[in-house]
Design an enzyme around this catalytic site. Structure first.
Site, short mmCIF file in Angstrom:
data_model
loop_
_atom_site.label_atom_id
_atom_site.label_comp_id
_atom_site.label_asym_id
_atom_site.label_seq_id
_atom_site.Cartn_x
_atom_site.Cartn_y
_atom_site.Cartn_z
N ASN A 37 0.82 -1.21 0.00
CA ASN A 37 0.00 0.00 0.00
C ASN A 37 0.85 1.26 0.00
O ASN A 37 0.42 2.30 -0.50
CB ASN A 37 -0.92 -0.02 1.22
CG ASN A 37 -1.59 1.32 1.45
OD1 ASN A 37 -2.50 1.71 0.71
ND2 ASN A 37 -1.13 2.07 2.44
N TYR B 59 3.80 9.50 -11.26
CA TYR B 59 2.94 8.64 -10.44
C TYR B 59 2.19 7.63 -11.32
O TYR B 59 2.21 6.42 -11.05
CB TYR B 59 1.95 9.53 -9.67
CG TYR B 59 0.87 8.78 -8.95
CD1 TYR B 59 1.14 8.07 -7.79
CD2 TYR B 59 -0.45 8.80 -9.42
CE1 TYR B 59 0.14 7.40 -7.12
CE2 TYR B 59 -1.45 8.13 -8.76
CZ TYR B 59 -1.16 7.43 -7.61
OH TYR B 59 -2.16 6.76 -6.95
#
Lengths: 244, 258
Positions: free
Chosen positions: B100, B165
């Site tokens: 995560n 990203y």
């Protein structure tokens, strides 16, 4: 003790008398739902329902809109609501591109594609009215592949990928979520012992075919309240078989 | 193995299991760790901020749940090994890894520096690659494991406000598939979840969240707890046949934009 997860939920499972459809019906009832098993054959549907708690049955030709609406009305009259629709009914006769007749092509699209359109449309208004619904449509990994041995099936299943998205966008504002499940090879009673299944297993990374109960878990998850933010998507559960 | 009726008892479906969640001191990561612990697992909270990881584990323990913590920089393989070994020493086993931890800084093609690019790839791709490698032998020996990678719908889209990203998450999709094929024969299933807009505390302070709920077909953004359900499903024994796939849970946003 907490209530069962599907307590008071009512589900319709088309083709729910055998194979993946029966496994889904069984798991839903085990987790508290009331299930209406739909099948073309009244006797087969009745016997399947008789094996489960809280299951009824309807004999329905899912290519016939009037028959779908009549069966829907009986389910709503008996239970007052329908929360979950599992579009599972389908046929998969092998035939090469040369062998497929116009009648076979049309029949395939009637049973594997149009039925999903008709059944989902029949249930969408009651689901909109209650501001809750989960529609899960059984697709196939074949929808993503070239399939010379069963081209009409693969094409009909591919059409569902589009249809699922359209229903999803139409119904998302009403808290009705529509998704798909694309299984890889499943060792149903019908598939067991067939040459194609034995040939496929060594090519599947997990080195086995799925059991119908494996597939039921994905469908039941998508049909549950645990799923509150996924719509228009199709889960591929095929043991990691690489798409060519 | 198979779970039957889900009643108050079998809600503890992760009883006896240990789940490592990276970046778990806050946000979606903490929601994931908490849900694992509520369903019976020992949640091992891994975070770059070791104090915050310990505080998060304490919050879980204060709720009567089983928790553990480790501080590590996921871009440093030695620190990954140390966190793994400490967790195994304290908890005995690791059944589940949730990748995560991630960065999502703003940036444009024009203002991107080499350092900013490298940093995002280090945390979002290199970290998960070495985390999965560090845990795979342990899971192979036990013939069981579940790994879930948090991707994003940006991985499939043009992203002019975060090109590094989006590209790093697209790379993670590829890494995830390679591990899935490598590990599937060993009873280890590797998958991903691509969230749409999630109303984390950090996102609630931004100006984009409100506009996203209007653009999301279901009419709301996800709570971290709602997103955690998808991760837990893929990390559970209910998932026995899915490998190398990424679930998109975006409230219909991705379907509407595609």
């Amino acid at each position: 003790m907490a209530n069962a997860e599907f307590d008071r939920r009512v589900a319709v499972v088309t083709g729910g008398a055998s194979g993946i459809g029966f496994a889904i019906s069984k798991l839903l009832t085990e987790r508290g739902a009331t299930v209406s098993i739909w099948d073309l054959d009244d006797k087969v549907a009745g016997e399947a329902a008789g094996r489960l708690e809280r299951a009824g049955h309807e004999a329905v030709d899912v290519t016939d809109e009037a028959a779908i609406r009549a069966a829907r009305d009986r389910v709503l009259a008996e239970h007052g609501r329908c929360d979950i629709l599992i579009n599972n009914a389908g046929i998969y006769p092998h035939a090469t591109l040369h062998e497929i007749t116009v009648e076979a092509w049309d029949r395939m699209f009637d049973v594997d594609s149009k039925s999903v359109f008709l059944a989902t449309r029949a249930f969408m208004d009651p689901m909109i009215a209650q501001r809750y619904g989960r529609v899960v449509t059984i697709v196939s990994e074949d929808a993503y592949m070239a399939k010379p041995s069963i081209a009409h099936y693969a094409a009909a299943k591919a059409s569902l990928l589009s249809l699922i998205k359209t229903f999803a966008l139409e119904l998302a504002p009403h808290q009705v979520l529509c998704n798909g499940l694309a299984p890889g090879p499943v060792a149903t009673e019908r598939a067991k012992g067939q040459a194609w299944l034995a040939e496929r297993i060594p090519k599947i990374p997990v080195l086995r075919a799925a059991e119908p109960e494996d597939m039921a878990e994905y469908a039941v998850f998508l049909a549950s309240d645990r799923n509150r933010f996924m719509t228009g998507e199709t889960i591929i559960a095929n043991g990691g078989y690489i798409m060519m | 193995m198979r779970h039957g009726a889900i009643d108050g008892m079998s809600e503890k479906e992760f009883d006896g299991q240990v789940a490592v969640v990276t970046g778990a001191a806050g946000g979606i990561g903490f929601a994931i760790a908490k849900l694992f612990a509520e369903r019976g697992a020992t949640a091992s909270v891994w975070d770059v901020d070791s104090d915050a990881a310990a505080a998060a584990a304490k919050r879980l323990k204060d709720m009567g749940l089983k928790a553990h913590s480790a501080g590590l920089d996921v871009t440093d393989e030695e620190q990954i090994f140390a966190a793994r070994d400490a967790t195994l020493a304290d908890c005995g086993q690791i059944d589940i890894l949730v990748n995560n931890a991630g960065l999502y800084p703003e940036g444009t093609i024009q203002d991107m520096t080499r350092e900013a690019w490298d940093r995002v790839f280090a945390v979002n791709v290199t970290g998960p690659f070495f985390l999965m490698r560090a845990l795979m032998e342990h899971m192979k020996a036990r013939k069981y494991g579940r790994m879930v990678n948090i991707v994003t719908i940006d991985a499939y889209m043009a992203k002019q406000t975060k090109p590094h990203y989006a590209a790093s998450k697209a790379a993670l999709l590829s890494v995830m598939k390679t591990y899935a094929i490598e590990l599937a024969p060993h009873g280890i299933l590797v998958n991903g979840v691509s969230p749409g807009a999630v109303a984390t505390e950090r996102a609630k302070q931004s100006d984009w969240l409100e506009s996203y709920s209007k653009k999301t077909p279901v009419g709301y953004t996800a709570e971290p707890e709602q997103m955690a359900e998808y991760i837990l499903f893929l990390a559970s024994k209910r998932n026995m046949f899915m490998a190398g796939e990424c679930i998109i849970a975006s409230g219909g946003f991705y379907v509407a934009s595609a």
